[in-house]
Design a protein around this motif. Structure first.
Motif, PDB file in Angstrom:
ATOM      1  N   ASP A   1       0.847  -1.192   0.000  1.00  0.00           N
ATOM      2  CA  ASP A   1       0.000   0.000   0.000  1.00  0.00           C
ATOM      3  C   ASP A   1       0.886   1.247   0.000  1.00  0.00           C
ATOM      4  O   ASP A   1       1.546   1.555   0.996  1.00  0.00           O
ATOM      5  CB  ASP A   1      -0.891  -0.030   1.254  1.00  0.00           C
ATOM      6  CG  ASP A   1      -1.896   1.110   1.239  1.00  0.00           C
ATOM      7  OD1 ASP A   1      -1.783   2.003   0.367  1.00  0.00           O
ATOM      8  OD2 ASP A   1      -2.794   1.095   2.103  1.00  0.00           O
ATOM      9  N   SER A   2       0.878   1.967  -1.119  1.00  0.00           N
ATOM     10  CA  SER A   2       1.802   3.116  -1.243  1.00  0.00           C
ATOM     11  C   SER A   2       1.488   4.198  -0.209  1.00  0.00           C
ATOM     12  O   SER A   2       2.327   5.054   0.065  1.00  0.00           O
ATOM     13  CB  SER A   2       1.746   3.684  -2.653  1.00  0.00           C
ATOM     14  OG  SER A   2       0.446   4.145  -2.904  1.00  0.00           O
ATOM     15  N   LYS A   3       0.295   4.146   0.380  1.00  0.00           N
ATOM     16  CA  LYS A   3      -0.036   5.160   1.411  1.00  0.00           C
ATOM     17  C   LYS A   3       0.853   4.994   2.646  1.00  0.00           C
ATOM     18  O   LYS A   3       0.986   5.903   3.455  1.00  0.00           O
ATOM     19  CB  LYS A   3      -1.513   5.036   1.819  1.00  0.00           C
ATOM     20  CG  LYS A   3      -2.468   5.616   0.797  1.00  0.00           C
ATOM     21  CD  LYS A   3      -3.809   5.925   1.447  1.00  0.00           C
ATOM     22  CE  LYS A   3      -4.975   5.558   0.547  1.00  0.00           C
ATOM     23  NZ  LYS A   3      -5.318   4.140   0.517  1.00  0.00           N
ATOM     24  N   ASN A   4       1.445   3.823   2.784  1.00  0.00           N
ATOM     25  CA  ASN A   4       2.316   3.584   3.942  1.00  0.00           C
ATOM     26  C   ASN A   4       3.733   4.134   3.753  1.00  0.00           C
ATOM     27  O   ASN A   4       4.552   4.038   4.663  1.00  0.00           O
ATOM     28  CB  ASN A   4       2.427   2.077   4.212  1.00  0.00           C
ATOM     29  CG  ASN A   4       1.133   1.504   4.744  1.00  0.00           C
ATOM     30  OD1 ASN A   4       0.409   2.200   5.440  1.00  0.00           O
ATOM     31  ND2 ASN A   4       0.834   0.261   4.398  1.00  0.00           N
TER      32      ASN A   4
ATOM     33  N   LYS B   1       4.915  14.915   5.812  1.00  0.00           N
ATOM     34  CA  LYS B   1       3.663  14.169   5.667  1.00  0.00           C
ATOM     35  C   LYS B   1       3.012  14.406   4.308  1.00  0.00           C
ATOM     36  O   LYS B   1       2.231  13.596   3.851  1.00  0.00           O
ATOM     37  CB  LYS B   1       2.674  14.565   6.768  1.00  0.00           C
ATOM     38  CG  LYS B   1       3.207  14.354   8.167  1.00  0.00           C
ATOM     39  CD  LYS B   1       3.127  12.896   8.554  1.00  0.00           C
ATOM     40  CE  LYS B   1       3.549  12.718  10.008  1.00  0.00           C
ATOM     41  NZ  LYS B   1       3.766  11.315  10.360  1.00  0.00           N
ATOM     42  N   ASN B   2       3.252  15.570   3.709  1.00  0.00           N
ATOM     43  CA  ASN B   2       2.570  15.891   2.444  1.00  0.00           C
ATOM     44  C   ASN B   2       3.586  16.350   1.391  1.00  0.00           C
ATOM     45  O   ASN B   2       3.587  17.508   0.989  1.00  0.00           O
ATOM     46  CB  ASN B   2       1.491  16.955   2.669  1.00  0.00           C
ATOM     47  CG  ASN B   2       2.034  18.200   3.352  1.00  0.00           C
ATOM     48  OD1 ASN B   2       3.134  18.186   3.910  1.00  0.00           O
ATOM     49  ND2 ASN B   2       1.298  19.280   3.274  1.00  0.00           N
TER      50      ASN B   2
ATOM     51  N   ASP C   1      -3.242  16.124  -2.856  1.00  0.00           N
ATOM     52  CA  ASP C   1      -3.452  15.455  -4.143  1.00  0.00           C
ATOM     53  C   ASP C   1      -3.211  16.371  -5.321  1.00  0.00           C
ATOM     54  O   ASP C   1      -3.404  15.985  -6.455  1.00  0.00           O
ATOM     55  CB  ASP C   1      -4.880  14.899  -4.228  1.00  0.00           C
ATOM     56  CG  ASP C   1      -5.046  13.776  -3.234  1.00  0.00           C
ATOM     57  OD1 ASP C   1      -4.036  13.115  -2.938  1.00  0.00           O
ATOM     58  OD2 ASP C   1      -6.168  13.596  -2.750  1.00  0.00           O
TER      59      ASP C   1
END
Ligand SMILES: C[S@@+](CC[C@H](N)C(=O)[O-])C[C@H]1O[C@@H](n2cnc3c(N)ncnc32)[C@H](O)[C@@H]1O
Length: 378
Positions: A50-53, A93-94, A99
């Motif tokens: 999961d690339s969100k990790n 974090k961003n 997006d």
């Protein structure tokens, strides 16, 4: 000494390893090996999937600024930075500011160069997108550069680098601009070379080896972006360093490896490597570590690291050095999980627990390995 040390260990698969390799898209030999030495291997496969990790880190270049100033500047631009175990490293974090995708990063870079003193350029521009329903341009709010194209990045205020890599350099024990001579055996694109330079406060000297001439431009770019003035670049194979008859206070070997530990950033590595690649890397690492150790002064310190999980590229390489050089001694490290003391039929030195392993699902870093080796005084 076992001459086979470093030869790839093939572990017979079973139904479970076949299931996992199909489910997550890996070659089965990798999975059957992971099941044997990675803690909570299924949790790791799930996490990596999961690339969100994915965690992103930046290292503050103290040759150009300091952590508080950079945190404030990037914070004012909307980036969320949090502290890590190293005071010069922040987690971001961003990194691409939510997006919003930047379509024209090139023109933004030109804008930065022309407006060197304009720190508020982000607020001065907005981003629009064509709205299919209304047939009009939609305002998407302030245009934000990705973390790799801010004015601060271009000015060399920071380097985008994994926390595990920064820990490797931290462990070289270079304090407050000591006047040391350091060998970086595999340097491009310069993440660790620029970090060493800031630890030295641009004093002493760094000899940075890179054998691949295609990668030299990235190294030169980063050295100049980060204001590094104490580095000599050698376009040579690091195994040949002993021919120069130089002796170093510190040696870093960030060894070329199979890169299993960065599958999260480069999925092609789930399938692109085979056991022969592992063997090639392991053989080269054995030669490199011996050359590096030979170039170390008595009482000097060497860091060996890879972004691989494979014991053939990690503990076995350290064991190879220990078996050949009685004046090599492993020292403890401050972070990570203990290195393996055995794998398959191989038993390693007890002190191999001093080496450290990093796992994405446990440490929120790349998969990484670090060993700290001291050459005993004469
Ligand atoms: C893991 S990367 C180094 C990353 C770098 N230390 C950093 O932090 O940015 C390994 C590098 O070693 C180089 N390399 C491969 N074989 C080498 C050799 N025999 N001698 C010197 N460099 C080598 C590769 O071209 C590659 O750039």
């Amino acid at each position: 000494m076992d001459e086979n040390l470093g030869c790839p260990v093939l572990i017979t698969g079973n139904e479970h390893s076949r299931f996992l390799s199909e489910r997550y898209g890996y070659k089965e030999w990798m999975i059957s090996r992971f099941l044997n030495f990675i803690p909570y291997p299924e949790r790791m496969l799930d996490y990596i999937n999961d690339s969100k990790n994915l965690h992103h880190y930046i290292r503050v270049n103290t040759l150009r600024t300091n952590p508080q100033v950079l945190k404030r500047r990037l914070g004012e631009k909307g980036y969320h930075l949090s502290d890590t175990v190293l005071k010069e490293v922040f987690e971001i974090k961003n990194p691409s500011y939510g997006d919003i995708k930047i379509k024209d990063a090139g023109s933004m870079i030109a804008h930065h160069n022309n407006n060197d003193n304009n720190d508020n350029y982000n607020e001065a521009t907005t981003q629009t997108d064509y709205d299919l329903q209304s047939g009009k341009d939609r305002n998407l709010g302030p245009k934000q550069a990705s973390i790799g194209s801010t004015i601060e990045y271009l000015r060399g205020y920071y380097y985008i680098q994994d926390l595990s890599s920064c820990i490797a350099v931290e462990e070289l024990e270079i304090h407050d601009g000591q006047d040391l001579v350091v060998l970086d055996m595999a340097a491009a694109p310069g993440g660790k070379t620029t970090h060493i330079a800031q630890k030295l406060n641009n004093k002493g000297a760094i000899f940075a080896c890179e054998s691949n001439s295609n990668r030299l431009s990235s190294l030169f770019f980063n050295l100049s972006r980060c204001f590094v003035h104490n580095t000599i670049v050698l376009n040579t194979r690091a195994e040949e360093i002993n021919e120069l008859e130089l002796q170093f206070d510190r040696v870093l070997l960030d060894a070329p490896c199979t890169c299993e530990g960065i599958i999260m950033k480069d999925e092609s590595r789930k399938k692109s490597r085979n056991l022969e690649d592992l063997e090639t890397c392991s053989k080269r690492q054995k030669k490199m570590i011996v050359s590096g150790f030979n170039a170390l002064k008595p009482n000097g310190l060497m860091i060996y690291c890879t972004c691989s999980f494979a014991p053939e590229e990690n503990e076995m390489i350290i064991q190879h050095l220990l078996s050949n050089h009685k004046d090599a001694k492993i020292e403890p490290l401050n972070y990570g999980m203990n290195g393996l003391t055995s794998f398959s039929k191989y038993q390693f030195a007890e002190k191999m627990v001093y080496t450290k392993r990093f796992y994405p699902h446990i440490h929120a870093t790349n998969g990484f390995f670090i060993a700290k080796i001291r050459k005993k005084p004469e």
